[in-house]
Design a protein around this motif. Structure first.
Motif, short mmCIF file in Angstrom:
data_model
loop_
_atom_site.label_atom_id
_atom_site.label_comp_id
_atom_site.label_asym_id
_atom_site.label_seq_id
_atom_site.Cartn_x
_atom_site.Cartn_y
_atom_site.Cartn_z
N MET A 48 0.81 -1.30 -0.03
CA MET A 48 0.05 0.13 -0.04
C MET A 48 0.81 1.24 -0.03
O MET A 48 1.85 1.32 0.81
CB MET A 48 -1.02 -0.03 1.16
CG MET A 48 -1.87 -0.98 1.36
SD MET A 48 -3.11 -0.80 -0.23
CE MET A 48 -4.05 0.71 0.28
N GLY A 49 0.64 2.28 -0.75
CA GLY A 49 1.11 3.48 -0.74
C GLY A 49 2.17 3.71 -1.84
O GLY A 49 2.61 2.76 -2.52
N ARG A 50 2.17 4.97 -2.45
CA ARG A 50 3.13 5.27 -3.50
C ARG A 50 3.62 6.74 -3.36
O ARG A 50 2.69 7.67 -2.74
CB ARG A 50 2.02 5.41 -4.92
CG ARG A 50 2.89 5.98 -6.01
CD ARG A 50 2.12 5.61 -7.29
NE ARG A 50 0.96 6.42 -7.71
CZ ARG A 50 0.61 6.80 -8.72
NH1 ARG A 50 1.32 6.21 -9.87
NH2 ARG A 50 -0.36 7.39 -9.00
N THR A 51 4.64 6.92 -3.52
CA THR A 51 5.31 8.41 -3.40
C THR A 51 5.89 9.02 -4.50
O THR A 51 6.85 8.32 -5.02
CB THR A 51 6.49 8.13 -2.01
OG1 THR A 51 6.11 7.54 -1.16
CG2 THR A 51 6.81 9.53 -1.71
N ILE A 52 5.47 10.17 -4.90
CA ILE A 52 5.90 10.65 -6.08
C ILE A 52 6.61 12.07 -5.54
O ILE A 52 6.18 12.59 -4.85
CB ILE A 52 4.63 11.22 -7.00
CG1 ILE A 52 4.04 9.84 -7.59
CG2 ILE A 52 4.89 12.14 -8.04
CD1 ILE A 52 2.78 9.48 -6.96
N TRP A 53 7.69 12.16 -6.42
CA TRP A 53 8.57 13.56 -6.09
C TRP A 53 8.99 14.31 -7.38
O TRP A 53 8.84 13.88 -8.41
CB TRP A 53 9.73 12.87 -5.25
CG TRP A 53 10.70 12.04 -5.82
CD1 TRP A 53 10.57 10.74 -5.66
CD2 TRP A 53 11.77 12.53 -6.74
NE1 TRP A 53 11.75 10.40 -6.43
CE2 TRP A 53 12.26 11.42 -7.14
CE3 TRP A 53 12.08 13.79 -7.55
CZ2 TRP A 53 13.26 11.34 -8.19
CZ3 TRP A 53 13.33 13.82 -8.61
CH2 TRP A 53 13.94 12.51 -8.76
N GLY A 54 9.25 15.47 -7.16
CA GLY A 54 9.73 16.34 -8.19
C GLY A 54 10.52 17.40 -7.65
O GLY A 54 10.30 17.92 -6.34
N LEU A 55 11.77 17.72 -8.32
CA LEU A 55 12.50 18.73 -7.68
C LEU A 55 12.89 19.53 -9.02
O LEU A 55 13.45 18.91 -10.04
CB LEU A 55 13.81 18.25 -7.06
CG LEU A 55 14.80 19.21 -6.76
CD1 LEU A 55 14.29 20.23 -5.69
CD2 LEU A 55 16.20 18.63 -6.07
#
Ligand SMILES: Nc1ncnc2c1ncn2[C@@H]1O[C@H](COP(=O)(O)O)[C@@H](O)[C@H]1OP(=O)(O)O
Ligand SMILES: [Mg+2]
Ligand SMILES: [Mg+2]
Ligand SMILES: [Mg+2]
Length: 306
Positions: free
Chosen positions: A161-168
């Motif tokens: 369970m869970g998903r982590t999206i990032w942006g820089l």
């Protein structure tokens, strides 16, 4: 590597680990079943999950980065948390990336971290848990430059369970596969719980082929990133800097644009007004300025007029 990485990389890596932990807290509160709902205002609920997730995030980040300014939606929280909520790890995978040159020398006092511990609270209380995200936005001076969007209720193909999206900005994005929105259509994603007549007038100005009504600023930006919609339109005040900082940074790191409905960027320094008075217009793969022009000037002038 971790100890020597520039501070923005460590703030991002710590925020990724902390957002995941906060997502676990949000799932646990729902599992236990007692949401502890408090009404902060009209259509503005807060639950035990909002309060607990904020305590976990702010206590963890404040301990690691004591001189960085952190502003959370749920106000001043008790930062005396159990060890289980104090996240010490930095996401090692993120730290494999090199820091974009423009952020290498940014000092802790130049940052503001905007925390929305649970975006989409109304939907969380109504069982639309897929709309819920944890948002941690990193501003340098006025600009939203880094962001984490964590989805606690996203089920991975392996069942996790869970998903982590990032942006820089200057580096790019991670945690999802970008998909262009379908050609020959114009799909708008918008609020399902904070509409009014003026907002509806703005929506009507677009020749849309479909209007998706979903909760949360984080989830709507994910819909742009994954090609489910072409534009996110919210022509009313109501969402705040912690709602848009992380989504703006992730979307713009992917080449999109998030502004007010006049096409201007919001400022994210520590002294700004929290409310985004002139709404939100976000798009990916579109002529953003042309979208602004579609909304009649009198509607734009009326949104947020004091
Ligand atoms: N009128 C409002 N009052 C309080 N929060 C709002 C309001 N309008 C929008 N928001 C916040 O912005 C998010 C996106 O809005 P919407 O889903 O209506 O498009 C909401 O989930 C909510 O964040 P939160 O759930 O973190 O309180
Ligand atoms: Mg709220
Ligand atoms: Mg929010
Ligand atoms: Mg919230």
């Amino acid at each position: 590597m971790a100890a020597t990485a520039p501070v923005i990389m460590r703030v991002m890596a710590s925020s990724i680990s902390t957002a995941k932990r906060a997502g676990g807290i949000i799932r646990d509160v729902l599992k236990k079943g007692d949401l502890g709902i408090v009404d902060k205002g009209k259509n503005d609920p807060q639950t035990e999950a909002d309060r607990s997730a904020q305590r976990c995030i702010i206590a963890s980040l404040a301990k690691k980065f004591p001189t960085v300014k952190i502003i959370g939606e749920e106000g001043g929280s008790d930062l005396n948390v159990c060890d289980d909520w104090l996240v010490n790890e930095l996401d090692e995978e993120f730290l494999q990336h090199s820091c974009p040159a423009e952020w290498k020398d940014v000092k802790p006092e130049d940052f503001v971290i905007w925390v929305d511990p649970l975006d989409g609270t109304a939907e969380y209380t109504q069982g639309h848990v897929e709309h819920v995200t944890v948002l941690i936005g990193i501003a340098v001076k006025d600009a939203a430059v880094g962001g984490i969007i964590h989805q606690p209720f996203y089920q991975q193909p392996d069942g996790e369970m869970g998903r982590t999206i990032w942006g820089l900005k200057g580096l790019g994005t991670g945690g999802f596969t970008a998909v262009p929105a379908p050609a020959g259509q114009f799909i708008i994603t918008t609020t399902r719980s904070h509409s009014n007549a003026l907002h509806q007038q703005a929506l009507n100005a677009f020749a849309s082929t479909e209007v998706l009504k979903v909760g949360g600023a984080g989830f709507k930006v994910l819909q742009l990133l994954e090609g489910k919609a072409h534009a996110y339109v919210f022509a009313t005040p109501g969402c705040k800097k912690w709602d848009t900082c992380a989504p703006e940074a992730v979307l713009e790191a992917q080449g999109g644009c998030l502004t007010n409905i006049n096409g201007e960027h919001y400022a994210y320094n520590a002294d700004v007004e929290h409310v985004n008075r002139q709404g939100v217009l976000a798009s990916l793969g579109q002529d953003h300025a042309a979208l602004v022009e579609k909304i009649p000037a009198e509607v734009r002038a009326a949104v947020g007029a004091k």
